[in-house]
Design a protein around this motif. Structure first.
Motif, mmCIF file in Angstrom:
data_model
loop_
_atom_site.group_PDB
_atom_site.id
_atom_site.type_symbol
_atom_site.label_atom_id
_atom_site.label_comp_id
_atom_site.label_asym_id
_atom_site.label_seq_id
_atom_site.Cartn_x
_atom_site.Cartn_y
_atom_site.Cartn_z
ATOM 1 N N MET A 48 -12.002 98.475 -48.840
ATOM 2 C CA MET A 48 -12.989 97.602 -49.454
ATOM 3 C C MET A 48 -14.179 97.402 -48.518
ATOM 4 O O MET A 48 -15.347 97.476 -48.938
ATOM 5 C CB MET A 48 -12.349 96.254 -49.804
ATOM 6 C CG MET A 48 -13.246 95.293 -50.579
ATOM 7 S SD MET A 48 -14.411 94.410 -49.539
ATOM 8 C CE MET A 48 -13.285 93.648 -48.368
ATOM 9 N N ALA A 49 -13.896 97.157 -47.220
ATOM 10 C CA ALA A 49 -14.968 96.957 -46.254
ATOM 11 C C ALA A 49 -15.842 98.203 -46.132
ATOM 12 O O ALA A 49 -17.023 98.104 -45.795
ATOM 13 C CB ALA A 49 -14.380 96.596 -44.886
ATOM 14 N N ALA A 51 -16.430 100.234 -48.722
ATOM 15 C CA ALA A 51 -16.890 100.608 -50.061
ATOM 16 C C ALA A 51 -18.406 100.737 -50.143
ATOM 17 O O ALA A 51 -18.924 101.526 -50.927
ATOM 18 C CB ALA A 51 -16.397 99.593 -51.099
ATOM 19 N N ASP A 52 -19.133 99.951 -49.330
ATOM 20 C CA ASP A 52 -20.598 100.027 -49.370
ATOM 21 C C ASP A 52 -21.154 100.970 -48.308
ATOM 22 O O ASP A 52 -22.352 100.973 -48.033
ATOM 23 C CB ASP A 52 -21.217 98.637 -49.213
ATOM 24 C CG ASP A 52 -20.796 97.955 -47.916
ATOM 25 O OD1 ASP A 52 -20.007 98.548 -47.154
ATOM 26 O OD2 ASP A 52 -21.269 96.835 -47.652
ATOM 27 N N THR A 55 -18.823 99.358 -42.244
ATOM 28 C CA THR A 55 -18.029 98.179 -41.931
ATOM 29 C C THR A 55 -18.684 97.456 -40.770
ATOM 30 O O THR A 55 -18.958 98.060 -39.739
ATOM 31 C CB THR A 55 -16.592 98.565 -41.546
ATOM 32 O OG1 THR A 55 -15.992 99.286 -42.614
ATOM 33 C CG2 THR A 55 -15.757 97.327 -41.251
ATOM 34 N N GLU A 59 -17.072 91.746 -40.690
ATOM 35 C CA GLU A 59 -15.979 92.053 -41.616
ATOM 36 C C GLU A 59 -14.691 92.319 -40.855
ATOM 37 O O GLU A 59 -13.604 91.897 -41.278
ATOM 38 C CB GLU A 59 -16.356 93.240 -42.487
ATOM 39 C CG GLU A 59 -17.419 92.930 -43.528
ATOM 40 C CD GLU A 59 -17.895 94.140 -44.290
ATOM 41 O OE1 GLU A 59 -18.223 94.006 -45.483
ATOM 42 O OE2 GLU A 59 -17.943 95.244 -43.695
ATOM 43 N N ALA A 120 -15.117 90.697 -47.596
ATOM 44 C CA ALA A 120 -16.336 91.276 -48.167
ATOM 45 C C ALA A 120 -17.555 90.414 -47.873
ATOM 46 O O ALA A 120 -18.653 90.932 -47.624
ATOM 47 C CB ALA A 120 -16.176 91.462 -49.669
ATOM 48 N N VAL A 126 -22.218 90.321 -50.427
ATOM 49 C CA VAL A 126 -21.193 91.099 -51.117
ATOM 50 C C VAL A 126 -21.938 92.077 -52.019
ATOM 51 O O VAL A 126 -22.624 91.662 -52.962
ATOM 52 C CB VAL A 126 -20.245 90.208 -51.941
ATOM 53 C CG1 VAL A 126 -19.206 91.061 -52.670
ATOM 54 C CG2 VAL A 126 -19.553 89.193 -51.043
ATOM 55 N N GLU A 130 -18.870 96.735 -53.466
ATOM 56 C CA GLU A 130 -17.676 95.966 -53.120
ATOM 57 C C GLU A 130 -17.137 95.222 -54.343
ATOM 58 O O GLU A 130 -15.902 95.148 -54.530
ATOM 59 C CB GLU A 130 -17.999 94.995 -51.983
ATOM 60 C CG GLU A 130 -18.222 95.696 -50.645
ATOM 61 C CD GLU A 130 -18.766 94.773 -49.576
ATOM 62 O OE1 GLU A 130 -18.460 95.008 -48.391
ATOM 63 O OE2 GLU A 130 -19.494 93.821 -49.923
ATOM 64 N N TYR A 133 -15.318 97.697 -56.485
ATOM 65 C CA TYR A 133 -14.026 98.017 -55.868
ATOM 66 C C TYR A 133 -13.016 96.897 -56.131
ATOM 67 O O TYR A 133 -11.876 97.154 -56.542
ATOM 68 C CB TYR A 133 -14.228 98.218 -54.369
ATOM 69 C CG TYR A 133 -12.957 98.449 -53.578
ATOM 70 C CD1 TYR A 133 -12.464 99.724 -53.359
ATOM 71 C CD2 TYR A 133 -12.250 97.369 -53.045
ATOM 72 C CE1 TYR A 133 -11.291 99.927 -52.629
ATOM 73 C CE2 TYR A 133 -11.084 97.564 -52.319
ATOM 74 C CZ TYR A 133 -10.616 98.846 -52.118
ATOM 75 O OH TYR A 133 -9.455 99.030 -51.404
#
Length: 230
Positions: A48-49, A51-52, A55, A59, A120, A126, A130, A133
């Motif tokens: 998730m961290a 996903a964009d 990281t 986070e 997130a 966010v 994210e 996801y």
């Protein structure tokens, strides 16, 4: 070998796209030494961290707050987190496995989503990637679109004019439906309930914020319905 050393080994194994996701205990609730469950949730958090596309240290620090590696195990935790995010493959398997085994414990699954939202938002934003996801993870956990809207709203704040989302309701619900939803969700998210479920102490502040959002949404809907009834 420590729990976190075991998780590093499992994370390294999971980096193999051909490998199966880690297995964890069948008991009704995870325990601190339930290595497979912890590894699976770390996998979800790490992916998730990422996903964009990146990281941040914020986070990573938030993830450490959620998982609480003991003194001396911080590097093992960091290693497991980094290994888990080296590929975007496999998060569906983690989410489906956790959702399947704990479908009868929706409060536990919501706690996991709360932790993911916390990570997130640690860098102050966010992203839509994210959110997408998290919504997919929630669907694998068995949450409906409306339930995800509520969880998202209680963590990030409701969309303008949508206090119903926090209570998991559609606009137009009756006062009885609103009251029933408020009582149920407020009870499920009470800080004492989270501690009883074994959530980390850091989650108490999250629970307080969620409870405030839930109560504010109820008060707003009650006021709106009262005005309409006059």
């Amino acid at each position: 070998m420590s729990v976190w050393s075991n998780i590093v080994e499992m994370a390294a194994h999971a980096f193999d796209p051909e490998a199966d996701p880690p297995e964890f205990n069948e008991e009704c609730a995870p325990r601190p030494n339930d290595v497979g469950f912890t590894a699976a949730v770390i996998g979800l958090a790490a992916k998730m961290a990422r996903a964009d596309g990146m990281t941040t240290e914020a986070e990573m620090a938030a993830a450490a707050q959620v998982f609480r590696p003991p003194p001396g195990e911080e590097e093992h935790f960091r290693r497991a987190f980094v290994l888990a995010q080296q590929t975007v493959l496999g998060f569906e398997s983690y989410a489906k496995q956790i959702g399947r085994k704990y479908r009868a414990r929706p409060c536990l699954l919501e706690d996991v989503l709360d932790g993911l939202f916390h990570i997130a938002g640690a860098d102050g934003v966010v992203t839509q990637a994210e959110i997408d996801y998290l919504e997919e993870v929630a669907s694998h956990f068995g949450f409906s679109e409306m339930e995800f809207r509520r969880i998202k709203a209680t963590n990030l704040g409701p969309n303008a004019g949508d206090p119903y989302a926090i209570l998991g309701l559609l606009p137009g619900a009756s006062m009885d439906e609103v009251r029933h939803a408020w009582r149920r969700i407020a009870a499920e998210n009470h800080p004492d309930r989270m501690l009883q479920r074994g959530a980390p102490p850091e989650f108490v502040e999250i629970a307080r914020d969620k409870t405030a959002a839930i109560n504010a949404a109820y008060a707003r809907i009650r006021e709106e319905l009262s005005v309409e009834a006059k």
